[in-house]
Design a protein around this motif. Sequence first.
Motif, PDB file in Angstrom:
ATOM      1  N   HIS A 187       4.548   6.313  12.451  1.00  0.00           N
ATOM      2  CA  HIS A 187       3.401   5.810  12.989  1.00  0.00           C
ATOM      3  C   HIS A 187       2.049   6.497  13.002  1.00  0.00           C
ATOM      4  CE1 HIS A 187       6.499   2.976  14.827  1.00  0.00           C
ATOM      5  NE2 HIS A 187       7.046   3.988  15.310  1.00  0.00           N
ATOM      6  N   ILE A 188       2.227   7.132  12.054  1.00  0.00           N
ATOM      7  CA  ILE A 188       0.984   8.049  11.597  1.00  0.00           C
ATOM      8  C   ILE A 188      -0.020   7.116  10.581  1.00  0.00           C
ATOM      9  CG2 ILE A 188       0.141  10.124  10.338  1.00  0.00           C
ATOM     10  CD1 ILE A 188       2.694  11.383  11.617  1.00  0.00           C
ATOM     11  N   LEU A 189       0.492   6.481   9.743  1.00  0.00           N
ATOM     12  CA  LEU A 189       0.035   5.680   8.601  1.00  0.00           C
ATOM     13  C   LEU A 189       0.194   4.160   9.106  1.00  0.00           C
ATOM     14  CD1 LEU A 189       0.230   7.554   5.545  1.00  0.00           C
ATOM     15  CD2 LEU A 189      -1.601   7.829   6.956  1.00  0.00           C
ATOM     16  N   TYR A 190      -0.629   3.028   8.531  1.00  0.00           N
ATOM     17  CA  TYR A 190      -0.319   1.950   8.405  1.00  0.00           C
ATOM     18  C   TYR A 190      -0.868   1.400   7.054  1.00  0.00           C
ATOM     19  CZ  TYR A 190      -5.127   0.904   9.821  1.00  0.00           C
ATOM     20  OH  TYR A 190      -6.474   0.707   9.978  1.00  0.00           O
ATOM     21  N   THR A 191      -0.611   0.165   6.796  1.00  0.00           N
ATOM     22  CA  THR A 191      -0.770  -0.333   5.368  1.00  0.00           C
ATOM     23  C   THR A 191      -1.666  -1.631   5.629  1.00  0.00           C
ATOM     24  OG1 THR A 191       1.218  -1.675   5.363  1.00  0.00           O
ATOM     25  CG2 THR A 191       1.000   0.516   3.996  1.00  0.00           C
ATOM     26  N   LYS A 192      -2.728  -1.946   4.711  1.00  0.00           N
ATOM     27  CA  LYS A 192      -3.395  -3.319   4.771  1.00  0.00           C
ATOM     28  C   LYS A 192      -3.243  -3.839   3.233  1.00  0.00           C
ATOM     29  CE  LYS A 192      -7.464  -1.781   7.650  1.00  0.00           C
ATOM     30  NZ  LYS A 192      -8.971  -1.471   7.501  1.00  0.00           N
ATOM     31  N   GLU A 193      -2.766  -5.000   3.290  1.00  0.00           N
ATOM     32  CA  GLU A 193      -2.356  -5.750   2.047  1.00  0.00           C
ATOM     33  C   GLU A 193      -3.587  -5.652   1.024  1.00  0.00           C
ATOM     34  OE1 GLU A 193      -0.531  -9.888   0.561  1.00  0.00           O
ATOM     35  OE2 GLU A 193      -1.143  -9.658   2.679  1.00  0.00           O
ATOM     36  N   LYS A 194      -3.093  -5.053  -0.200  1.00  0.00           N
ATOM     37  CA  LYS A 194      -3.925  -5.065  -1.295  1.00  0.00           C
ATOM     38  C   LYS A 194      -4.869  -3.863  -1.065  1.00  0.00           C
ATOM     39  CE  LYS A 194      -3.249  -9.585  -2.985  1.00  0.00           C
ATOM     40  NZ  LYS A 194      -3.719 -11.058  -3.580  1.00  0.00           N
ATOM     41  N   SER A 195      -4.926  -3.255  -0.112  1.00  0.00           N
ATOM     42  CA  SER A 195      -5.971  -2.219   0.281  1.00  0.00           C
ATOM     43  C   SER A 195      -5.621  -0.953   0.385  1.00  0.00           C
ATOM     44  CB  SER A 195      -6.824  -2.528   1.794  1.00  0.00           C
ATOM     45  OG  SER A 195      -7.494  -3.666   1.626  1.00  0.00           O
ATOM     46  N   GLY A 196      -4.416  -0.491   0.693  1.00  0.00           N
ATOM     47  CA  GLY A 196      -3.833   0.857   0.708  1.00  0.00           C
ATOM     48  C   GLY A 196      -3.289   1.346   2.204  1.00  0.00           C
ATOM     49  N   TYR A 197      -3.213   2.554   2.316  1.00  0.00           N
ATOM     50  CA  TYR A 197      -2.693   3.187   3.555  1.00  0.00           C
ATOM     51  C   TYR A 197      -3.803   3.817   4.090  1.00  0.00           C
ATOM     52  CZ  TYR A 197       2.093   2.863   1.377  1.00  0.00           C
ATOM     53  OH  TYR A 197       3.188   2.233   0.885  1.00  0.00           O
ATOM     54  N   PHE A 198      -3.841   3.668   5.663  1.00  0.00           N
ATOM     55  CA  PHE A 198      -4.787   4.099   6.564  1.00  0.00           C
ATOM     56  C   PHE A 198      -4.090   4.751   7.698  1.00  0.00           C
ATOM     57  CE2 PHE A 198      -6.348   0.350   4.300  1.00  0.00           C
ATOM     58  CZ  PHE A 198      -7.939   0.871   4.087  1.00  0.00           C
ATOM     59  N   GLY A 237      -8.350   5.524  11.403  1.00  0.00           N
ATOM     60  CA  GLY A 237      -8.880   4.480  10.457  1.00  0.00           C
ATOM     61  C   GLY A 237      -9.308   4.712   9.235  1.00  0.00           C
ATOM     62  N   GLY A 238      -8.978   6.079   8.894  1.00  0.00           N
ATOM     63  CA  GLY A 238      -9.463   6.446   7.434  1.00  0.00           C
ATOM     64  C   GLY A 238      -8.551   6.057   6.290  1.00  0.00           C
ATOM     65  N   LYS A 239      -9.008   5.794   5.082  1.00  0.00           N
ATOM     66  CA  LYS A 239      -8.215   5.395   4.083  1.00  0.00           C
ATOM     67  C   LYS A 239      -7.876   6.616   3.370  1.00  0.00           C
ATOM     68  CE  LYS A 239      -8.027   2.588   0.001  1.00  0.00           C
ATOM     69  NZ  LYS A 239      -8.594   1.372  -1.010  1.00  0.00           N
ATOM     70  N   LEU A 240      -6.477   6.775   3.025  1.00  0.00           N
ATOM     71  CA  LEU A 240      -5.787   7.723   2.074  1.00  0.00           C
ATOM     72  C   LEU A 240      -6.367   7.545   0.650  1.00  0.00           C
ATOM     73  CD1 LEU A 240      -4.089   8.186   4.641  1.00  0.00           C
ATOM     74  CD2 LEU A 240      -2.449   9.190   3.131  1.00  0.00           C
ATOM     75  N   PRO A 241      -6.249   8.585  -0.114  1.00  0.00           N
ATOM     76  CA  PRO A 241      -6.373   8.275  -1.757  1.00  0.00           C
ATOM     77  C   PRO A 241      -5.501   7.244  -2.065  1.00  0.00           C
ATOM     78  CG  PRO A 241      -6.456  10.687  -0.997  1.00  0.00           C
ATOM     79  CD  PRO A 241      -6.122  10.074   0.308  1.00  0.00           C
ATOM     80  N   SER A 242      -5.546   6.716  -3.086  1.00  0.00           N
ATOM     81  CA  SER A 242      -4.748   5.806  -3.695  1.00  0.00           C
ATOM     82  C   SER A 242      -3.389   6.193  -4.196  1.00  0.00           C
ATOM     83  CB  SER A 242      -5.372   5.020  -4.955  1.00  0.00           C
ATOM     84  OG  SER A 242      -5.646   5.733  -6.046  1.00  0.00           O
ATOM     85  N   VAL A 243      -2.509   5.571  -4.408  1.00  0.00           N
ATOM     86  CA  VAL A 243      -0.961   5.947  -4.681  1.00  0.00           C
ATOM     87  C   VAL A 243      -1.331   6.617  -6.033  1.00  0.00           C
ATOM     88  CG1 VAL A 243       1.127   5.219  -5.542  1.00  0.00           C
ATOM     89  CG2 VAL A 243       0.118   4.328  -3.240  1.00  0.00           C
TER      90      VAL A 243
END
Length: 458
Positions: free
Chosen positions: A56-67, A25-31
């Motif tokens: 299937h290791i990461l997923y995206t949230k719209e306008k929030s980034g990669y988690f 559930g952690g967020k990655l640094p920004s692009v």
Amino acid sequence: MSATKYIHIVDWVMHELDQNRLHSGGKLPSVRSLAIQFQCSKNTVVKALEVLKQRHILYTKEKSGYFVVDDYKKPHMSDVQIDFLSAGPDPAVLPYEDFQHCMNQAIDRYKEQLFTYNDVKGLPSLRNELVCYLQNLQIFTKTDHIVITSGSQQALHILSLLPFPNGKKTILIEQPTYFGMIDVLTLHRIPTIGISLSKHGIDFEELERTFKTGDIKFFYTVPRCHNPLGHHYTNAEKKKIVSLAEEYDVYIVEDDYLGELDTDPKADPLYAHDQNDRVIYVKSFSKVFLPGLRLAAVVLPAELLPSFSQYKFSADFNTSPLTQGALEIYLRNGMFHYHIQRAKEVYATKLSLATDACKTYLPLDVHYTKPVSGFYLTIFLPERVKAERLTCMLAERDVQVADTSRMFLSHNQGEAIRISISQVDQQYISEGIFHIAECIKALQQNATFNPLSLTSKR
């Protein structure tokens, strides 16, 4: 470097996960910040993150980034199978996406050739490109002397059946050696004799005596990154082999399937020492690149070209022009060079971990080869330890190894196991060698094996 930069980003994310610096559930640094960190474009970062998303290791949230995917978990040791048996390339270094681009380009470029028969020797454009590429391996030849085959196995099959100009019938092989060659010789009942190759090398007096009296058609040798020993001949030894072959009218089939992984820049193939068209050079692209590609290049003396081409034509007319065209593009645009550089680093690290673990864990009376590069090393078992029993014990611990008996003409050649590091994750190499050592000790003591009684060290 941009062609492989995204791979480094993928590796970095996986490393952060393994080290528990990224969590479910952690967020990655920004692009943008990752682009600055890796000194690349935002598009390259997005490409890397999308690869991880597809896994299937990461997923995206719209306008929030990669988690990190919520259910991502690092596998427990009890769920992991340590595979020292398989000898294909590490899946982590296979260039799926880059080669897919080349396949698509090849479809556009070679539309006509895809639907008709082609030159039995292979696409001229690929053979031209291979002339340049092989120079990096100290193979200097001409386009007309190269034949493309459907993997090195087809090349070895044809050469074994082919009548040679010296009129001789018997094939000499190293023992142990690549089991695929032994299978060809056994299946077709081709007269074959073996010469012992140990971790110390070959007996040159025996080699000369065999060349002189054995009616030897050709000597099949894997002069570097040997399977299963990992043995490398020195340049002086290679010169001597070629010299003896010339003196006694013997050909040499040089299987240089892992030549690119040789870490010695001064090491030459046998072909480089050949002045009289005695060496037939076979270069596979399976182990260092993509096994399913089924492509190899054979560099032949002029006198063998017509008959080899005839045998090749009778086997399958020609090798797939689509994969040939894709490989040509991959070589020409420099992608293959970057792939090999990364592969060398990965396999060198793995081999170092394996040899260090052998030194740390194996009993003092257990000997093993110490290769400088490649995929393989061999562990020679002490007197009371049988390879068949050892492999069964290890299988109960989810550790797979190869018994080397298949790599000899006869099965009474001593007890040993082959270790292939190519497909084992780095973090489990030492663990696997530890299990091997513990099982050897148990067999030495004639103890009843109880997998619950032997705890693992990490």
